[in-house]
Design an enzyme around this catalytic site. Structure first.
Site, PDB file in Angstrom:
ATOM      1  N   GLN A 108      -1.657  -3.951  10.630  1.00 49.89           N
ATOM      2  CA  GLN A 108      -3.072  -3.994  10.241  1.00 49.89           C
ATOM      3  C   GLN A 108      -3.924  -4.333  11.453  1.00 49.89           C
ATOM      4  O   GLN A 108      -5.145  -4.341  11.362  1.00 49.89           O
ATOM      5  CB  GLN A 108      -3.287  -5.078   9.185  1.00 49.89           C
ATOM      6  CG  GLN A 108      -2.511  -4.844   7.916  1.00 49.89           C
ATOM      7  CD  GLN A 108      -2.428  -6.118   7.088  1.00 49.89           C
ATOM      8  OE1 GLN A 108      -3.313  -6.415   6.302  1.00 49.89           O
ATOM      9  NE2 GLN A 108      -1.363  -6.870   7.270  1.00 49.89           N
ATOM     10  N   VAL A 110      -5.913  -4.220  14.896  1.00 51.74           N
ATOM     11  CA  VAL A 110      -6.635  -3.192  15.640  1.00 51.74           C
ATOM     12  C   VAL A 110      -6.590  -3.482  17.145  1.00 51.74           C
ATOM     13  O   VAL A 110      -7.156  -2.732  17.934  1.00 51.74           O
ATOM     14  CB  VAL A 110      -8.097  -3.058  15.145  1.00 51.74           C
ATOM     15  CG1 VAL A 110      -8.137  -2.534  13.721  1.00 51.74           C
ATOM     16  CG2 VAL A 110      -8.851  -4.386  15.233  1.00 51.74           C
ATOM     17  N   HIS A 137      -5.392   0.121  10.111  1.00 54.96           N
ATOM     18  CA  HIS A 137      -6.824  -0.204  10.137  1.00 54.96           C
ATOM     19  C   HIS A 137      -7.532   0.319  11.385  1.00 54.96           C
ATOM     20  O   HIS A 137      -8.628  -0.134  11.703  1.00 54.96           O
ATOM     21  CB  HIS A 137      -7.015  -1.721   9.998  1.00 54.96           C
ATOM     22  CG  HIS A 137      -6.668  -2.237   8.629  1.00 54.96           C
ATOM     23  ND1 HIS A 137      -6.505  -3.566   8.323  1.00 54.96           N
ATOM     24  CD2 HIS A 137      -6.471  -1.571   7.462  1.00 54.96           C
ATOM     25  CE1 HIS A 137      -6.203  -3.699   7.036  1.00 54.96           C
ATOM     26  NE2 HIS A 137      -6.171  -2.509   6.492  1.00 54.96           N
ATOM     27  N   CYS A 169     -22.384   9.500  21.715  1.00 55.26           N
ATOM     28  CA  CYS A 169     -21.366  10.537  21.896  1.00 55.26           C
ATOM     29  C   CYS A 169     -21.718  11.428  23.092  1.00 55.26           C
ATOM     30  O   CYS A 169     -22.860  11.911  23.196  1.00 55.26           O
ATOM     31  CB  CYS A 169     -21.275  11.362  20.616  1.00 55.26           C
ATOM     32  SG  CYS A 169     -20.089  12.718  20.706  1.00 55.26           S
ATOM     33  N   ASN A 235       5.641 -16.594   8.511  1.00 59.75           N
ATOM     34  CA  ASN A 235       4.245 -17.050   8.439  1.00 59.75           C
ATOM     35  C   ASN A 235       4.258 -18.578   8.292  1.00 59.75           C
ATOM     36  O   ASN A 235       4.990 -19.089   7.457  1.00 59.75           O
ATOM     37  CB  ASN A 235       3.542 -16.417   7.226  1.00 59.75           C
ATOM     38  CG  ASN A 235       2.028 -16.518   7.309  1.00 59.75           C
ATOM     39  OD1 ASN A 235       1.494 -17.570   7.637  1.00 59.75           O
ATOM     40  ND2 ASN A 235       1.355 -15.426   7.011  1.00 59.75           N
TER      41      ASN A 235
HETATM   42  P1  OAD Z   1      -5.561 -13.010   8.367  1.00 61.06           P
HETATM   43  O1  OAD Z   1      -6.478 -13.695   9.314  1.00 61.06           O
HETATM   44  O2  OAD Z   1      -6.029 -12.794   6.975  1.00 61.06           O
HETATM   45  O3  OAD Z   1      -4.190 -13.788   8.271  1.00 61.06           O
HETATM   46  C1  OAD Z   1      -3.483 -14.210   9.392  1.00 61.06           C
HETATM   47  C2  OAD Z   1      -2.178 -14.803   8.921  1.00 61.06           C
HETATM   48  O4  OAD Z   1      -1.423 -15.144  10.060  1.00 61.06           O
HETATM   49  C3  OAD Z   1      -2.319 -16.071   8.088  1.00 61.06           C
HETATM   50  O5  OAD Z   1      -1.533 -15.945   6.900  1.00 61.06           O
HETATM   51  C4  OAD Z   1      -1.762 -17.180   8.990  1.00 61.06           C
HETATM   52  O6  OAD Z   1      -1.079 -18.199   8.252  1.00 61.06           O
HETATM   53  C5  OAD Z   1      -0.788 -16.388   9.832  1.00 61.06           C
HETATM   54  N1  OAD Z   1      -0.516 -16.949  11.173  1.00 61.06           N
HETATM   55  C6  OAD Z   1      -1.300 -17.722  11.958  1.00 61.06           C
HETATM   56  N2  OAD Z   1      -0.695 -17.986  13.127  1.00 61.06           N
HETATM   57  C7  OAD Z   1       0.506 -17.353  13.088  1.00 61.06           C
HETATM   58  C8  OAD Z   1       1.596 -17.240  14.011  1.00 61.06           C
HETATM   59  N3  OAD Z   1       1.575 -17.819  15.208  1.00 61.06           N
HETATM   60  N4  OAD Z   1       2.672 -16.510  13.619  1.00 61.06           N
HETATM   61  C9  OAD Z   1       2.723 -15.910  12.408  1.00 61.06           C
HETATM   62  N5  OAD Z   1       1.710 -15.996  11.506  1.00 61.06           N
HETATM   63  C10 OAD Z   1       0.623 -16.699  11.838  1.00 61.06           C
HETATM   64  O7  OAD Z   1      -5.142 -11.630   9.056  1.00 61.06           O
HETATM   65  P2  OAD Z   1      -4.540 -10.313   8.397  1.00 61.06           P
HETATM   66  O8  OAD Z   1      -3.596 -10.640   7.293  1.00 61.06           O
HETATM   67  O9  OAD Z   1      -4.054  -9.465   9.495  1.00 61.06           O
HETATM   68  O10 OAD Z   1      -8.931  -5.760   8.022  1.00 61.06           O
HETATM   69  O11 OAD Z   1      -5.842  -9.675   7.785  1.00 61.06           O
HETATM   70  C11 OAD Z   1      -5.733  -8.443   7.129  1.00 61.06           C
HETATM   71  C12 OAD Z   1      -6.975  -7.644   7.326  1.00 61.06           C
HETATM   72  O12 OAD Z   1      -8.105  -8.409   6.931  1.00 61.06           O
HETATM   73  C13 OAD Z   1      -7.298  -7.306   8.770  1.00 61.06           C
HETATM   74  O13 OAD Z   1      -6.576  -6.172   9.240  1.00 61.06           O
HETATM   75  C14 OAD Z   1      -8.741  -7.014   8.703  1.00 61.06           C
HETATM   76  C15 OAD Z   1      -9.205  -8.179   7.865  1.00 61.06           C
HETATM   77  O14 OAD Z   1     -10.313  -7.969   7.140  1.00 61.06           O
HETATM   78  C16 OAD Z   1      -9.949  -4.962   8.348  1.00 61.06           C
HETATM   79  O15 OAD Z   1     -10.703  -5.227   9.256  1.00 61.06           O
HETATM   80  C17 OAD Z   1     -10.030  -3.737   7.515  1.00 61.06           C
END
Ligand code: OAD
Length: 275
Positions: A108, A110, A137, A169, A235
């Site tokens: 997910q 970017v 994404h 562009c 996580n």
């Molecule tokens: P989040 O910010 O929602 O979640 C990050 C996760 O990483 C959390 O569950 C933390 O507990 C975990 N975390 C933190 N440090 C860590 C580490 N060192 N090792 C492993 N895990 C750790 O980010 P995403 O789940 O990626 O979408 O968010 C999903 C989507 O929400 C993104 O792609 C973005 C956002 O809105 C769009 O922009 C469309």
């Protein structure tokens, strides 16, 4: 009380075995995998930028109303990522994916840290098609023209201080936007198809560094589990997927992924009880 990096030796061995022996595997990653590289996660406190939450800026409406502020945010994110390097978690995932023609790395994120780690792990060899990260994404380092729809790799610095220096562009002169998926938009169909196909075929699904809060990305893991894959979560915090997981590691991805995925895990990997 257990320290965060202390993991159960038996659980680690079992998960390692699953991950090493599976030919068909899917890994789903999120912002937590890049946290140790210094890239802020979305839902952590440091995800704030100038008092805005991502949900306020990552929308088509926000861009229509105030493209300057949205481009300032993306310009800052591009600079932040460009100054950072892949960490050991990206490296271990890259090596594991390269060794596994039946595997898919789905992200997910970017940022381009998976791609950079893959290029480093592949060395002089080209990255085989199967190993290219599936970007659900989009990418911070591509632009999409709001006029002609042309997509372009874009690495230059984008510093926007007002309407006059918004990026335009080169073909049609219309406004460029970041080629990322915003709230309310559909995911790129080819990426979602590739991710779901890998999920349905997978014997094992590794989920690392995602809050699993955003659909349909998070459903890559539940589709894999529904189809019978062993689910392994990395996580520090619980997520909606935790209840379905066969193995859970409450450690940073940068520490646990090398221990789980590398053929020769680093000697200074995560501490296990009794070691
Ligand atoms: P989040 O910010 O929602 O979640 C990050 C996760 O990483 C959390 O569950 C933390 O507990 C975990 N975390 C933190 N440090 C860590 C580490 N060192 N090792 C492993 N895990 C750790 O980010 P995403 O789940 O990626 O979408 O968010 C999903 C989507 O929400 C993104 O792609 C973005 C956002 O809105 C769009 O922009 C469309």
């Amino acid at each position: 009380m257990r320290e965060p990096d202390e993991v159960d030796r038996t659980a680690l061995q079992e998960a390692r075995e699953r991950l090493r022996s599976a030919d068909r595997a899917v890994a789903l990653t999120g912002a937590g995998v890049s946290a140790a590289s210094g890239v802020p996660t979305f839902r952590g406190e440091e995800g704030l930028w100038r008092d805005y939450r991502p949900e306020e800026l990552a929308t088509p409406d926000a861009f229509t109303e105030d493209p300057v502020t949205v481009w300032q945010w993306y310009g800052w994110r591009r600079r932040t990522v460009a100054d950072r390097d892949p960490n050991e978690g990206h490296g271990a995932l890259a090596r594991w994916t390269l060794r596994r023609p039946g595997g898919r790395l789905v992200t997910q994120n970017v940022d381009d840290l998976h791609q950079r780690a893959l290029r480093a792990a592949a060395g002089a060899d080209p990255i085989p098609d199967h190993a290219r990260a599936v970007e659900l994404h989009g990418s911070l380092f591509r632009t999409l023209c709001t006029g002609c729809g042309r997509r372009r790799e874009s690495r230059e610095r984008i510093d926007v201080s007002g309407d006059d220096d918004l990026p335009l562009c080169g073909e049609c002169g219309e406004l460029l936007r970041p080629d990322v998926v915003w709230f309310g938009e559909s995911l790129p169909g080819d990426a979602l198809d590739a991710a779901m196909e890998a999920a349905r075929r997978a014997e094992v699904c590794l989920v690392a560094g995602t809050s699993a809060a955003v659909q349909p990305a998070a459903s890559v893991a539940s589709v894999a589990a529904d189809a019978g894959a062993v689910l392994i979560e990395v996580n520090p915090e619980p997520t909606p997927l935790t209840g379905r997981a066969d193995g859970v590691f409450r450690s940073g991805a940068e520490t646990i992924l090398p221990a789980l995925l590398d053929d020769d895990p680093p000697p200074d990997g995560p501490r296990v009880p009794g070691s």
